[in-house]
Write a protein that holds these residues in place. Structure first.
Motif, PDB file in Angstrom:
ATOM      1  N   VAL A   9       0.841  -1.203   0.000  1.00  0.00           N
ATOM      2  CA  VAL A   9       0.000   0.000   0.000  1.00  0.00           C
ATOM      3  C   VAL A   9       0.878   1.254   0.000  1.00  0.00           C
ATOM      4  CG1 VAL A   9      -1.696   1.325   1.317  1.00  0.00           C
ATOM      5  CG2 VAL A   9      -1.925  -1.148   1.118  1.00  0.00           C
ATOM      6  N   VAL A  10       1.872   1.286   0.864  1.00  0.00           N
ATOM      7  CA  VAL A  10       2.751   2.451   0.947  1.00  0.00           C
ATOM      8  C   VAL A  10       3.527   2.612  -0.359  1.00  0.00           C
ATOM      9  CG1 VAL A  10       4.641   3.536   2.226  1.00  0.00           C
ATOM     10  CG2 VAL A  10       2.878   2.249   3.453  1.00  0.00           C
ATOM     11  N   LEU A  11       3.988   1.513  -0.923  1.00  0.00           N
ATOM     12  CA  LEU A  11       4.700   1.584  -2.203  1.00  0.00           C
ATOM     13  C   LEU A  11       3.791   2.113  -3.306  1.00  0.00           C
ATOM     14  CD1 LEU A  11       6.769  -1.695  -1.965  1.00  0.00           C
ATOM     15  CD2 LEU A  11       7.705   0.631  -2.141  1.00  0.00           C
ATOM     16  N   ALA A  12       2.537   1.703  -3.309  1.00  0.00           N
ATOM     17  CA  ALA A  12       1.587   2.201  -4.313  1.00  0.00           C
ATOM     18  C   ALA A  12       1.440   3.719  -4.200  1.00  0.00           C
ATOM     19  CB  ALA A  12       0.229   1.516  -4.152  1.00  0.00           C
ATOM     20  N   VAL A  13       1.387   4.220  -2.976  1.00  0.00           N
ATOM     21  CA  VAL A  13       1.273   5.667  -2.775  1.00  0.00           C
ATOM     22  C   VAL A  13       2.559   6.369  -3.225  1.00  0.00           C
ATOM     23  CG1 VAL A  13       1.063   7.490  -1.032  1.00  0.00           C
ATOM     24  CG2 VAL A  13      -0.430   5.486  -0.944  1.00  0.00           C
ATOM     25  N   LEU A  14       3.694   5.848  -2.816  1.00  0.00           N
ATOM     26  CA  LEU A  14       4.969   6.480  -3.155  1.00  0.00           C
ATOM     27  C   LEU A  14       5.202   6.549  -4.659  1.00  0.00           C
ATOM     28  CD1 LEU A  14       7.393   5.014  -0.453  1.00  0.00           C
ATOM     29  CD2 LEU A  14       6.308   7.255  -0.491  1.00  0.00           C
ATOM     30  N   PHE A  15       4.762   5.519  -5.368  1.00  0.00           N
ATOM     31  CA  PHE A  15       4.989   5.463  -6.811  1.00  0.00           C
ATOM     32  C   PHE A  15       3.750   5.841  -7.617  1.00  0.00           C
ATOM     33  CE2 PHE A  15       8.562   3.110  -5.121  1.00  0.00           C
ATOM     34  CZ  PHE A  15       9.596   3.657  -5.856  1.00  0.00           C
ATOM     35  N   TYR A  37       8.677  -1.438   6.871  1.00  0.00           N
ATOM     36  CA  TYR A  37       9.393  -0.194   6.595  1.00  0.00           C
ATOM     37  C   TYR A  37      10.708  -0.500   5.884  1.00  0.00           C
ATOM     38  CZ  TYR A  37      11.392   4.446   7.581  1.00  0.00           C
ATOM     39  OH  TYR A  37      11.947   5.697   7.480  1.00  0.00           O
ATOM     40  N   SER A  38      11.417  -1.496   6.368  1.00  0.00           N
ATOM     41  CA  SER A  38      12.667  -1.914   5.739  1.00  0.00           C
ATOM     42  C   SER A  38      12.413  -2.413   4.310  1.00  0.00           C
ATOM     43  CB  SER A  38      13.336  -3.011   6.572  1.00  0.00           C
ATOM     44  OG  SER A  38      14.511  -3.456   5.943  1.00  0.00           O
ATOM     45  N   GLU A  39      11.340  -3.178   4.122  1.00  0.00           N
ATOM     46  CA  GLU A  39      10.979  -3.651   2.783  1.00  0.00           C
ATOM     47  C   GLU A  39      10.743  -2.486   1.829  1.00  0.00           C
ATOM     48  OE1 GLU A  39       8.340  -7.593   2.488  1.00  0.00           O
ATOM     49  OE2 GLU A  39       7.386  -5.997   3.651  1.00  0.00           O
ATOM     50  N   ILE A  40      10.033  -1.493   2.305  1.00  0.00           N
ATOM     51  CA  ILE A  40       9.703  -0.328   1.476  1.00  0.00           C
ATOM     52  C   ILE A  40      10.968   0.414   1.068  1.00  0.00           C
ATOM     53  CG2 ILE A  40       8.604   1.948   1.494  1.00  0.00           C
ATOM     54  CD1 ILE A  40       6.492   0.598   3.447  1.00  0.00           C
ATOM     55  N   LEU A  41      11.852   0.668   2.029  1.00  0.00           N
ATOM     56  CA  LEU A  41      13.084   1.384   1.724  1.00  0.00           C
ATOM     57  C   LEU A  41      13.955   0.600   0.741  1.00  0.00           C
ATOM     58  CD1 LEU A  41      14.006   2.847   5.226  1.00  0.00           C
ATOM     59  CD2 LEU A  41      12.879   4.002   3.307  1.00  0.00           C
ATOM     60  N   ALA A  42      14.011  -0.711   0.917  1.00  0.00           N
ATOM     61  CA  ALA A  42      14.799  -1.546  -0.001  1.00  0.00           C
ATOM     62  C   ALA A  42      14.210  -1.514  -1.410  1.00  0.00           C
ATOM     63  CB  ALA A  42      14.862  -2.982   0.520  1.00  0.00           C
ATOM     64  N   ARG A  43      12.895  -1.611  -1.501  1.00  0.00           N
ATOM     65  CA  ARG A  43      12.228  -1.598  -2.823  1.00  0.00           C
ATOM     66  C   ARG A  43      12.408  -0.239  -3.493  1.00  0.00           C
ATOM     67  NH1 ARG A  43      11.480  -4.143  -7.140  1.00  0.00           N
ATOM     68  NH2 ARG A  43       9.475  -3.855  -8.145  1.00  0.00           N
ATOM     69  N   CYS A  44      12.321   0.831  -2.722  1.00  0.00           N
ATOM     70  CA  CYS A  44      12.536   2.168  -3.282  1.00  0.00           C
ATOM     71  C   CYS A  44      13.947   2.278  -3.857  1.00  0.00           C
ATOM     72  CB  CYS A  44      12.308   3.240  -2.221  1.00  0.00           C
ATOM     73  SG  CYS A  44      10.567   3.501  -1.833  1.00  0.00           S
ATOM     74  N   THR A  45      14.922   1.766  -3.126  1.00  0.00           N
ATOM     75  CA  THR A  45      16.304   1.777  -3.602  1.00  0.00           C
ATOM     76  C   THR A  45      16.429   0.964  -4.884  1.00  0.00           C
ATOM     77  OG1 THR A  45      17.129   2.046  -1.350  1.00  0.00           O
ATOM     78  CG2 THR A  45      18.685   1.221  -2.977  1.00  0.00           C
ATOM     79  N   ASP A  46      15.789  -0.221  -4.904  1.00  0.00           N
ATOM     80  CA  ASP A  46      15.808  -1.057  -6.117  1.00  0.00           C
ATOM     81  C   ASP A  46      15.255  -0.317  -7.327  1.00  0.00           C
ATOM     82  OD1 ASP A  46      16.788  -3.188  -4.642  1.00  0.00           O
ATOM     83  OD2 ASP A  46      14.875  -4.267  -4.575  1.00  0.00           O
ATOM     84  N   LEU A  47      14.250   0.527  -7.087  1.00  0.00           N
ATOM     85  CA  LEU A  47      13.580   1.246  -8.177  1.00  0.00           C
ATOM     86  C   LEU A  47      14.190   2.619  -8.451  1.00  0.00           C
ATOM     87  CD1 LEU A  47       9.904   0.243  -7.331  1.00  0.00           C
ATOM     88  CD2 LEU A  47      11.346  -0.647  -9.180  1.00  0.00           C
ATOM     89  N   GLY A  48      15.327   2.909  -7.803  1.00  0.00           N
ATOM     90  CA  GLY A  48      16.055   4.136  -8.097  1.00  0.00           C
ATOM     91  C   GLY A  48      15.648   5.352  -7.292  1.00  0.00           C
ATOM     92  N   MET A  49      14.790   5.187  -6.291  1.00  0.00           N
ATOM     93  CA  MET A  49      14.417   6.322  -5.450  1.00  0.00           C
ATOM     94  C   MET A  49      15.427   6.455  -4.318  1.00  0.00           C
ATOM     95  SD  MET A  49      10.977   7.102  -3.161  1.00  0.00           S
ATOM     96  CE  MET A  49       9.844   7.393  -4.509  1.00  0.00           C
ATOM     97  N   ASP A  50      15.881   7.657  -4.094  1.00  0.00           N
ATOM     98  CA  ASP A  50      16.800   7.937  -3.008  1.00  0.00           C
ATOM     99  C   ASP A  50      16.152   7.567  -1.673  1.00  0.00           C
ATOM    100  OD1 ASP A  50      19.259   9.424  -1.951  1.00  0.00           O
ATOM    101  OD2 ASP A  50      17.592  10.496  -0.980  1.00  0.00           O
ATOM    102  N   ALA A  51      16.880   6.880  -0.802  1.00  0.00           N
ATOM    103  CA  ALA A  51      16.336   6.428   0.483  1.00  0.00           C
ATOM    104  C   ALA A  51      15.882   7.609   1.350  1.00  0.00           C
ATOM    105  CB  ALA A  51      17.356   5.585   1.240  1.00  0.00           C
ATOM    106  N   ASP A  52      16.625   8.727   1.318  1.00  0.00           N
ATOM    107  CA  ASP A  52      16.225   9.899   2.097  1.00  0.00           C
ATOM    108  C   ASP A  52      14.893  10.455   1.607  1.00  0.00           C
ATOM    109  OD1 ASP A  52      18.481   9.805   3.720  1.00  0.00           O
ATOM    110  OD2 ASP A  52      19.629  11.174   2.433  1.00  0.00           O
ATOM    111  N   LEU A  53      14.710  10.488   0.293  1.00  0.00           N
ATOM    112  CA  LEU A  53      13.436  10.946  -0.269  1.00  0.00           C
ATOM    113  C   LEU A  53      12.309  10.004   0.147  1.00  0.00           C
ATOM    114  CD1 LEU A  53      11.652  12.708  -2.062  1.00  0.00           C
ATOM    115  CD2 LEU A  53      12.405  11.306  -4.017  1.00  0.00           C
ATOM    116  N   ALA A  54      12.559   8.714   0.076  1.00  0.00           N
ATOM    117  CA  ALA A  54      11.544   7.733   0.484  1.00  0.00           C
ATOM    118  C   ALA A  54      11.157   7.944   1.945  1.00  0.00           C
ATOM    119  CB  ALA A  54      12.062   6.319   0.269  1.00  0.00           C
ATOM    120  N   GLU A  55      12.134   8.144   2.811  1.00  0.00           N
ATOM    121  CA  GLU A  55      11.845   8.372   4.229  1.00  0.00           C
ATOM    122  C   GLU A  55      11.016   9.642   4.430  1.00  0.00           C
ATOM    123  OE1 GLU A  55      14.991   6.693   7.207  1.00  0.00           O
ATOM    124  OE2 GLU A  55      16.051   7.716   5.570  1.00  0.00           O
TER     125      GLU A  55
END
Length: 126
Positions: A9-15, A37-55
């Motif tokens: 759900v959070v990933l859907a919102v972020l992307f 939360y860790s899963e989300i940050l890892a997936r964001c990194t995999d998809l090229g989103m900066d971890a700080d931006l994701a947080e």
């Protein structure tokens, strides 16, 4: 109403993916397991989103990050037998464990959760 949020759900919102008839406000003040939360940050990194931006994006949702403590770990382990046939991961079970212990419904985009009977009100967002 408060919800426990699955990483999907959070990933859907972020992307900016579809979230069905869910309103942005429905996510505010939700709860999220630290495992998710860790899963989300890892997936964001995999998809090229900066971890700080994701947080920062997650922080604007005002989601409470709940530690994966011994009680949640025990609950997640107990869910293994009843969810194994659907292939649920530790992250999935951490989310369900938090929802079960908090007595809250859980929001997910994960279709393999449909029809699970684990003592949690599971709501699909799409």
């Amino acid at each position: 109403m408060a919800f426990v949020l699955d990483a999907s759900v959070v990933l859907a919102v972020l992307f900016e993916e579809p979230i069905g008839n869910l309103e942005f406000g429905d996510l505010l003040d939700g709860q999220l397991s630290s495992v998710n939360y860790s899963e989300i940050l890892a997936r964001c990194t995999d998809l090229g989103m900066d971890a700080d931006l994701a947080e920062r994006q997650i922080a604007r949702l005002n989601i409470a990050i709940v530690p994966f403590d011994a009680g949640n770990a025990r609950e997640a382990a107990q869910l293994r037998l009843s969810t194994r046939h659907r292939g649920l991961s530790l992250g999935d079970r951490a989310c369900l464990a938090l929802a079960r212990r908090a007595g809250l419904p859980v929001l997910t985009a994960d279709r393999q959760w449909e029809g699970l009977d684990v003592g949690v009100d599971i709501r699909q967002i799409r």
